[in-house]
Design a protein around this motif. Structure first.
Motif, short mmCIF file in Angstrom:
data_model
loop_
_atom_site.label_atom_id
_atom_site.label_comp_id
_atom_site.label_asym_id
_atom_site.label_seq_id
_atom_site.Cartn_x
_atom_site.Cartn_y
_atom_site.Cartn_z
N ALA A 139 0.83 -1.20 0.00
CA ALA A 139 0.00 0.00 0.00
C ALA A 139 0.87 1.25 0.00
O ALA A 139 0.55 2.24 -0.68
N VAL A 140 1.97 1.22 0.75
CA VAL A 140 2.88 2.38 0.77
C VAL A 140 3.48 2.60 -0.61
O VAL A 140 3.55 3.73 -1.11
N LEU A 141 3.90 1.52 -1.24
CA LEU A 141 4.48 1.65 -2.59
C LEU A 141 3.44 2.11 -3.61
O LEU A 141 3.77 2.88 -4.52
N ALA A 142 2.21 1.66 -3.47
CA ALA A 142 1.15 2.10 -4.38
C ALA A 142 0.89 3.60 -4.23
O ALA A 142 0.75 4.32 -5.23
N GLY A 143 0.82 4.07 -3.00
CA GLY A 143 0.62 5.50 -2.77
C GLY A 143 1.79 6.33 -3.26
O GLY A 143 1.60 7.40 -3.85
N ARG B 278 -4.35 3.84 5.51
CA ARG B 278 -3.25 4.65 6.05
C ARG B 278 -1.92 4.31 5.40
O ARG B 278 -1.02 5.14 5.36
N GLY B 279 -1.76 3.11 4.86
CA GLY B 279 -0.53 2.77 4.15
C GLY B 279 -0.38 3.60 2.89
O GLY B 279 0.70 4.10 2.58
N VAL B 280 -1.46 3.75 2.16
CA VAL B 280 -1.43 4.60 0.96
C VAL B 280 -1.17 6.05 1.35
O VAL B 280 -0.42 6.76 0.68
N ALA B 281 -1.73 6.48 2.47
CA ALA B 281 -1.51 7.86 2.93
C ALA B 281 -0.04 8.09 3.25
O ALA B 281 0.51 9.16 2.94
N VAL B 282 0.62 7.11 3.83
CA VAL B 282 2.05 7.23 4.12
C VAL B 282 2.84 7.35 2.83
O VAL B 282 3.73 8.20 2.69
N GLY B 283 2.53 6.52 1.83
CA GLY B 283 3.21 6.60 0.55
C GLY B 283 3.00 7.92 -0.16
O GLY B 283 3.92 8.49 -0.73
N VAL B 284 1.78 8.42 -0.10
CA VAL B 284 1.47 9.71 -0.72
C VAL B 284 2.27 10.83 -0.05
O VAL B 284 2.89 11.67 -0.71
N ALA B 285 2.29 10.82 1.28
CA ALA B 285 3.01 11.87 1.99
C ALA B 285 4.52 11.80 1.75
O ALA B 285 5.17 12.83 1.57
N LEU B 286 5.07 10.59 1.72
CA LEU B 286 6.51 10.45 1.47
C LEU B 286 6.88 10.92 0.07
O LEU B 286 7.87 11.64 -0.11
N SER B 287 6.11 10.53 -0.91
CA SER B 287 6.42 10.91 -2.28
C SER B 287 6.22 12.40 -2.50
O SER B 287 7.00 13.04 -3.21
#
Length: 112
Positions: A30-34, A79-88
């Motif tokens: 999910a983090v990588l997808a975001g 929330r995993g996608v949210a973390v990826g979005v914020a990091l990117s």
């Protein structure tokens, strides 16, 4: 059978301790997808730029929009996608600010 856990009636035991588990754990996929979706969003926004000034403003605007989506996803979605979005989005802002600093050091301030 363990008799220390069995209530005897004389000394009744209370309820066992609850096992708290995360209802929506953060997964790597999910983090990588975001992160990938946001990187694509920032790339499309940056490709619309015609000058370094417009590049910086477009990337900053796209990153702010991405952070708002990350906040929304934190409360409503994954929330995993949210973390990826914020990091990117943070990485995109760092690249844009790096361009501003590099241009400021070499040729002068160019954002106004």
């Amino acid at each position: 059978m363990d008799r220390s856990r069995t209530p005897s009636g004389l000394f009744p035991s209370g309820p066992l301790r609850p096992a708290f588990r995360e209802p929506h754990p953060v997964r790597v996929g999910a983090v990588l997808a975001g992160a990938g979706a946001t990187a694509g969003w920032l790339l499309v926004s940056a490709l619309l730029a015609t000058s370094p000034r417009s590049f910086v403003w477009l990337v900053l605007g796209a990153a702010i929009l991405a952070w708002l989506v990350a906040v929304l996803l934190t409360f409503v979605g994954d929330r995993g996608v949210a973390v990826g979005v914020a990091l990117s989005a943070g990485a995109g802002v760092a690249i844009a600010i790096g361009l501003v600093v590099a241009r400021w050091v070499t040729t002068g301030w160019f954002l106004w």
